[in-house]
Every structure is written in C-alpha cells, then in structure tokens.
Design a protein around this motif. Sequence first.
Motif, PDB file in Angstrom:
ATOM      1  N   ALA A 156      77.008  31.801  -9.653  1.00 52.11           N
ATOM      2  CA  ALA A 156      76.264  31.338 -10.819  1.00 52.11           C
ATOM      3  C   ALA A 156      76.134  32.450 -11.833  1.00 52.11           C
ATOM      4  CB  ALA A 156      74.886  30.864 -10.377  1.00 52.11           C
ATOM      5  N   GLY A 157      76.379  32.104 -13.079  1.00 50.48           N
ATOM      6  CA  GLY A 157      76.271  33.105 -14.127  1.00 50.48           C
ATOM      7  C   GLY A 157      77.395  34.109 -14.139  1.00 50.48           C
ATOM      8  N   ALA A 158      78.487  33.804 -13.430  1.00 50.97           N
ATOM      9  CA  ALA A 158      79.627  34.722 -13.448  1.00 50.97           C
ATOM     10  C   ALA A 158      80.138  34.852 -14.879  1.00 50.97           C
ATOM     11  CB  ALA A 158      80.719  34.208 -12.531  1.00 50.97           C
ATOM     12  N   LEU A 159      80.469  36.045 -15.253  1.00 53.85           N
ATOM     13  CA  LEU A 159      80.844  36.323 -16.632  1.00 53.85           C
ATOM     14  C   LEU A 159      82.351  36.480 -16.725  1.00 53.85           C
ATOM     15  CD1 LEU A 159      78.105  39.061 -17.051  1.00 53.85           C
ATOM     16  CD2 LEU A 159      77.935  36.670 -17.754  1.00 53.85           C
ATOM     17  N   PRO A 160      83.032  35.558 -17.377  1.00 51.16           N
ATOM     18  CA  PRO A 160      84.486  35.698 -17.501  1.00 51.16           C
ATOM     19  C   PRO A 160      84.852  36.954 -18.280  1.00 51.16           C
ATOM     20  CG  PRO A 160      83.776  33.495 -18.133  1.00 51.16           C
ATOM     21  CD  PRO A 160      82.543  34.322 -18.002  1.00 51.16           C
ATOM     22  N   LEU A 161      85.820  37.691 -17.749  1.00 53.05           N
ATOM     23  CA  LEU A 161      86.359  38.849 -18.453  1.00 53.05           C
ATOM     24  C   LEU A 161      87.792  38.520 -18.865  1.00 53.05           C
ATOM     25  CD1 LEU A 161      84.981  41.721 -16.197  1.00 53.05           C
ATOM     26  CD2 LEU A 161      84.021  40.770 -18.297  1.00 53.05           C
ATOM     27  N   PHE A 162      88.107  38.797 -20.117  1.00 54.02           N
ATOM     28  CA  PHE A 162      89.360  38.337 -20.693  1.00 54.02           C
ATOM     29  C   PHE A 162      90.427  39.415 -20.766  1.00 54.02           C
ATOM     30  CE2 PHE A 162      88.589  34.085 -22.306  1.00 54.02           C
ATOM     31  CZ  PHE A 162      87.217  33.993 -22.262  1.00 54.02           C
ATOM     32  N   GLY A 163      91.676  38.970 -20.744  1.00 49.74           N
ATOM     33  CA  GLY A 163      92.797  39.828 -21.050  1.00 49.74           C
ATOM     34  C   GLY A 163      92.997  39.926 -22.549  1.00 49.74           C
ATOM     35  N   PRO A 164      94.014  40.681 -22.979  1.00 51.85           N
ATOM     36  CA  PRO A 164      94.228  40.911 -24.407  1.00 51.85           C
ATOM     37  C   PRO A 164      94.829  39.727 -25.147  1.00 51.85           C
ATOM     38  CG  PRO A 164      95.936  41.988 -23.128  1.00 51.85           C
ATOM     39  CD  PRO A 164      94.946  41.445 -22.136  1.00 51.85           C
ATOM     40  N   GLY A 165      95.345  38.736 -24.416  1.00 54.05           N
ATOM     41  CA  GLY A 165      95.921  37.566 -25.066  1.00 54.05           C
ATOM     42  C   GLY A 165      97.422  37.678 -25.280  1.00 54.05           C
ATOM     43  N   THR A 166      98.064  36.521 -25.318  1.00 56.98           N
ATOM     44  CA  THR A 166      99.484  36.417 -25.668  1.00 56.98           C
ATOM     45  C   THR A 166      99.601  35.471 -26.845  1.00 56.98           C
ATOM     46  OG1 THR A 166     100.281  36.800 -23.419  1.00 56.98           O
ATOM     47  CG2 THR A 166     101.768  35.655 -24.939  1.00 56.98           C
ATOM     48  N   ARG A 167     100.146  35.966 -27.928  1.00 61.56           N
ATOM     49  CA  ARG A 167     100.382  35.119 -29.088  1.00 61.56           C
ATOM     50  C   ARG A 167     101.762  34.497 -28.938  1.00 61.56           C
ATOM     51  NH1 ARG A 167      97.945  31.950 -32.699  1.00 61.56           N
ATOM     52  NH2 ARG A 167      99.554  31.292 -34.159  1.00 61.56           N
ATOM     53  N   LEU A 168     101.798  33.197 -28.639  1.00 60.49           N
ATOM     54  CA  LEU A 168     103.050  32.486 -28.419  1.00 60.49           C
ATOM     55  C   LEU A 168     103.410  31.675 -29.660  1.00 60.49           C
ATOM     56  CD1 LEU A 168     105.369  31.403 -26.585  1.00 60.49           C
ATOM     57  CD2 LEU A 168     103.797  29.571 -25.909  1.00 60.49           C
ATOM     58  N   THR A 169     104.627  31.845 -30.130  1.00 58.27           N
ATOM     59  CA  THR A 169     105.149  31.034 -31.221  1.00 58.27           C
ATOM     60  C   THR A 169     106.352  30.263 -30.700  1.00 58.27           C
ATOM     61  OG1 THR A 169     104.465  32.677 -32.863  1.00 58.27           O
ATOM     62  CG2 THR A 169     106.097  31.045 -33.554  1.00 58.27           C
ATOM     63  N   VAL A 170     106.306  28.944 -30.872  1.00 60.40           N
ATOM     64  CA  VAL A 170     107.417  28.084 -30.458  1.00 60.40           C
ATOM     65  C   VAL A 170     108.078  27.552 -31.721  1.00 60.40           C
ATOM     66  CG1 VAL A 170     108.134  26.087 -29.115  1.00 60.40           C
ATOM     67  CG2 VAL A 170     106.181  27.447 -28.365  1.00 60.40           C
ATOM     68  N   THR A 171     109.364  27.835 -31.876  1.00 59.40           N
ATOM     69  CA  THR A 171     110.066  27.442 -33.112  1.00 59.40           C
ATOM     70  C   THR A 171     111.048  26.303 -32.865  1.00 59.40           C
ATOM     71  OG1 THR A 171     111.813  29.054 -32.723  1.00 59.40           O
ATOM     72  CG2 THR A 171     109.905  29.800 -33.995  1.00 59.40           C
ATOM     73  N   CYS A 231      93.911  34.742 -20.776  1.00 60.67           N
ATOM     74  CA  CYS A 231      93.613  34.674 -19.346  1.00 60.67           C
ATOM     75  C   CYS A 231      92.261  35.336 -19.114  1.00 60.67           C
ATOM     76  CB  CYS A 231      94.699  35.412 -18.574  1.00 60.67           C
ATOM     77  SG  CYS A 231      94.414  35.508 -16.794  1.00 60.67           S
ATOM     78  N   ALA A 232      91.500  34.817 -18.162  1.00 63.81           N
ATOM     79  CA  ALA A 232      90.209  35.415 -17.823  1.00 63.81           C
ATOM     80  C   ALA A 232      89.998  35.317 -16.320  1.00 63.81           C
ATOM     81  CB  ALA A 232      89.071  34.713 -18.566  1.00 63.81           C
ATOM     82  N   SER A 233      89.095  36.136 -15.808  1.00 64.51           N
ATOM     83  CA  SER A 233      88.768  36.061 -14.385  1.00 64.51           C
ATOM     84  C   SER A 233      87.283  36.314 -14.190  1.00 64.51           C
ATOM     85  CB  SER A 233      89.589  37.067 -13.576  1.00 64.51           C
ATOM     86  OG  SER A 233      89.217  38.397 -13.885  1.00 64.51           O
ATOM     87  N   SER A 234      86.763  35.861 -13.052  1.00 62.83           N
ATOM     88  CA  SER A 234      85.343  36.068 -12.761  1.00 62.83           C
ATOM     89  C   SER A 234      85.105  35.916 -11.264  1.00 62.83           C
ATOM     90  CB  SER A 234      84.474  35.069 -13.527  1.00 62.83           C
ATOM     91  OG  SER A 234      84.571  33.774 -12.953  1.00 62.83           O
ATOM     92  N   PHE A 235      83.922  36.357 -10.836  1.00 63.40           N
ATOM     93  CA  PHE A 235      83.489  36.096  -9.473  1.00 63.40           C
ATOM     94  C   PHE A 235      82.995  34.652  -9.374  1.00 63.40           C
ATOM     95  CE2 PHE A 235      84.216  40.023  -7.561  1.00 63.40           C
ATOM     96  CZ  PHE A 235      83.780  41.053  -8.371  1.00 63.40           C
TER      97      PHE A 235
END
Lengths: 113, 113
Positions: free
Chosen positions: A98-113, A91-95
């Motif tokens: 123009a030139g808004a810089l996305p800032l990211f979350g730590p991530g979710t590692r999803l495994t579907v079995t 996930c990321a967010s930004s203003f």
Amino acid sequence: DVKVTQSSRYLVKRTGEKVFLECVQDMDHENMFWYRQDPGLGLRLIYFSYDVKMKEKGDIPEGYSVSREKKERFSLILESASTNQTSMYLCASSFPQAGALPLFGPGTRLTVT
Amino acid sequence: QKEVEQDPGPLSVPEGAIVSLNCTYSNSAFQYFMWYRQYSRKGPELLMYTYSSGNKEDGRFTAQVDKSSKYISLFIRDSQPSDSATYLCAMSQGGTSYDKVIFGPGTSLSVIP
C-alpha cells in the motif's frame, strides 16, 4: 544509485514493424509498469506485472503485449507498429505494498512513420 | 468526470515567487498522495508524498492534502528557474499486492529569471 533504465531514449520505426522496448530495474521491485504519455492525455497504463511471468492489462492494452521472464526486466512489445503508437513510453517499478511509490525510467520517445 | 483533475497551465512566474499547484479528485478512497516533477524529455521523478490529510514540508516544497475537499496542493517557495518543469500529482487507495496509482495530466511551470 538505484534506478530504472530503458533500452533506448529515442526510436524511429516504420509502420508494421515489430518493436521491442526493454526496461530493467535494480531495486528488486516486484511490480513493474508500462505507461504511455501523450500531450493532453497524461499518463495511461498499458500493462503491469506484479511477479515474474505474471501480467495484467492496464487501461489501454490494445496493440501491445509484454514479457517478464526475470524479476528485473519487463519488455513492451508492439506487434505491428502503427502511427498512433507514436508516443513517449515510460517504464516504472515499485514494491507491492500500500502506498508503493512508482519510480520511473527516463522514457523512450518512439516515432512510427 | 475524470478521477484526478489538474490545471494544465502553462503557469509562468518570476523567479522568487511562491507557486501553488493544485489537483482535485473524485475518489474519496484515495489515501496516498504524490507529486512528481518531470523535466522536458525526461521521466517523472518523485518529489514528495503524503499519507492521508495534512502537510509535509521538504526544503522549499510543501505538500498539502485536504481530504474533506478532495483537494491537494504543492507549494514552491522562492521559486528558481531550475523548478521549470511539468508537475504531476498522483494518488492511490492503498491496496495490497497492486496499488493502482492515478496520475493527473500535469501542470507546466516556467520560472522566469
């Protein structure tokens, strides 16, 4: 310390389950994004939102939906998880400028079995 | 041809070496150029960004943009083992409410003590 948080770092689900991934940002950003990241394919945009209750499809929206009821929260929904949705979700967010810089979350590692 | 290309590596260098990471792109409308660093199993973090052409320096890191060649670089001086990560270049045109950011696939860097 401003940041983007994601509800889970690791998630294991079964094929056919409905999966919710939640993202919260505390920077008052208008824009929020969901990406998935796979080896050799890089970051691919699934959906984005530029305002509350607004959403736009990204490059790979099939099999996903999103919800944005509040400005700070953006949820990604896998209606019926499949093994090919095993991935790292970011996930990321930004203003909205123009030139808004996305800032990211730590991530979710999803495994579907 | 992909919009943004980046050598995936892996790149392995001894501690103290100068590292050069590069991206090429095809869209001459790109105006904003970013570098993200991503440690294993973490989300990307914004390292540096530049607008249009030129150089920008921040400590051991220098970002360089050559718009005439559609080529951007990130130089790391006196590389450290803590620099071991995947480096993603990213760029955007500079729209209004939504400025789509295109990411390169990333280069994996290992700095050997």
